[in-house]
Design an enzyme around this catalytic site. Structure first.
Site, PDB file in Angstrom:
ATOM      1  N   SER A  46      14.664-141.738 -44.575  1.00 37.82           N
ATOM      2  CA  SER A  46      14.509-142.318 -43.238  1.00 37.82           C
ATOM      3  C   SER A  46      13.075-142.710 -42.977  1.00 37.82           C
ATOM      4  CB  SER A  46      14.954-141.298 -42.180  1.00 37.82           C
ATOM      5  OG  SER A  46      14.604-141.702 -40.877  1.00 37.82           O
ATOM      6  N   TYR A  67      15.282-132.742 -38.641  1.00 37.34           N
ATOM      7  CA  TYR A  67      15.820-133.917 -39.325  1.00 37.34           C
ATOM      8  C   TYR A  67      14.742-134.595 -40.171  1.00 37.34           C
ATOM      9  CZ  TYR A  67      17.746-138.678 -39.792  1.00 37.34           C
ATOM     10  OH  TYR A  67      18.184-139.892 -40.272  1.00 37.34           O
TER      11      TYR A  67
END
Length: 287
Positions: free
Chosen positions: A178, A191
């Site tokens: 990400s 995350y």
């Protein structure tokens, strides 16, 4: 047909995850945008989180390029059926496998079932992930922290461990990291930490498997319109402006990300391993 369609209950239920794309408005754009050219003809791919979002877009694009697809997902049976129909509409075979990739035994059985069904496994796409926004690190519970790593990192290890004896030379593993790994995210601490681990895992696994002829790369999407954010606990005021902070001033669509996964899975990227592609709306990152 759904195989083993008993419901799988998420271990963390602090929000609406895993989230159903059928409930999302507006609907994400996942249909392949261009004609296929047979770049994955005769191959078999296993894609996690393929019921919706980026995973569905990758499954549909791989099928257009001639690939049979095993669709791994948690318990979103309605969404998964849509993905399966999309694969079959491209003339390819779809296999639905519901279950929790945070369970090592499930991952082992899933790989065995795919090989038993199709006789081979050429591509592993580790795409599934979950996130639980918290602005204060003290609000991240032990359960949430363990669960986020269980899905995003442990599941990737478990599936790779089960798959590598079946993936032949010339095969590929594509992981989903990400933009938060590169930029950080003050509201997605756990995350973002998992995405950093995934990038390091990608680079290290590439070194580990290069002599076997298996290429390992990753894709680091920016803000993409999928169920992950609106159903993963992001407040409505943030969702309303999702993606506007990028240079392109908008969120991306799943079918704008899927071609990166295709490139890294096919022979077009035969001289690439340990690399990360960045479909992120123009955000410049180092790496």
């Amino acid at each position: 047909m759904i195989e083993g369609s008993e419901d799988v209950v998420p271990r963390v239920q602090e929000d609406a995850l895993p989230g159903h794309e059928t409930a999302l408005h507006p609907k994400p754009e996942w249909h392949p945008r261009f004609l296929g050219s047979g770049r994955l003809a005769g191959k078999v791919a296993m894609i996690t989180g393929a019921d919706s979002g980026i995973g569905r877009a990758v499954a549909a694009l791989y099928a257009r390029e001639g690939c049979d697809v095993a669709i791994l997902y948690l318990n979103e049976h309605d969404d998964a059926q849509i993905t399966a129909r999309a694969v079959e509409a491209e003339g390819q075979n779809a296999m639905l496998i519901p279950g929790d990739i945070g369970d090592a035994e499930f991952c082992r059985r899933a790989v065995e079932d795919v090989v038993a069904r199709f006789g081979r496994l050429d591509i592993l796409v580790n795409n599934a992930g979950e996130q639980h926004p918290d602005d204060d690190i003290r609000d991240i519970t032990e359960q949430q922290l363990k669960r986020t790593f269980q899905t995003n990192v442990f599941g990737m290890f478990y599936l790779t461990q089960a798959a590598i004896d079946h993936i032949p030379a010339g095969g590929a593993i594509v992981n989903c990291t990400s933009v938060t790994m590169y930029e950080g995210s003050k509201g997605l601490l756990d995350y973002s930490a998992t995405k950093g681990a995934i990038t390091a895992f990608t680079r290290s696994l590439s070194e580990n498997l290069v002599e076997k002829g298996i290429r390992v790369n990753a894709v680091a999407p920016g803000p993409i319109w999928t169920p992950l954010n609106p159903m993963g606990g992001a407040p409505p005021e943030k969702v309303a402006h999702f993606g506007e902070s990028t240079p392109m001033k908008r969120a991306g669509q799943p079918n704008e990300v899927a071609p990166s996964f295709l490139f890294l899975a096919c022979d077009d990227s035969s001289y690439m391993s340990g690399q990360v592609l960045h479909p992120n709306g123009g955000t410049v990152v180092n790496g």
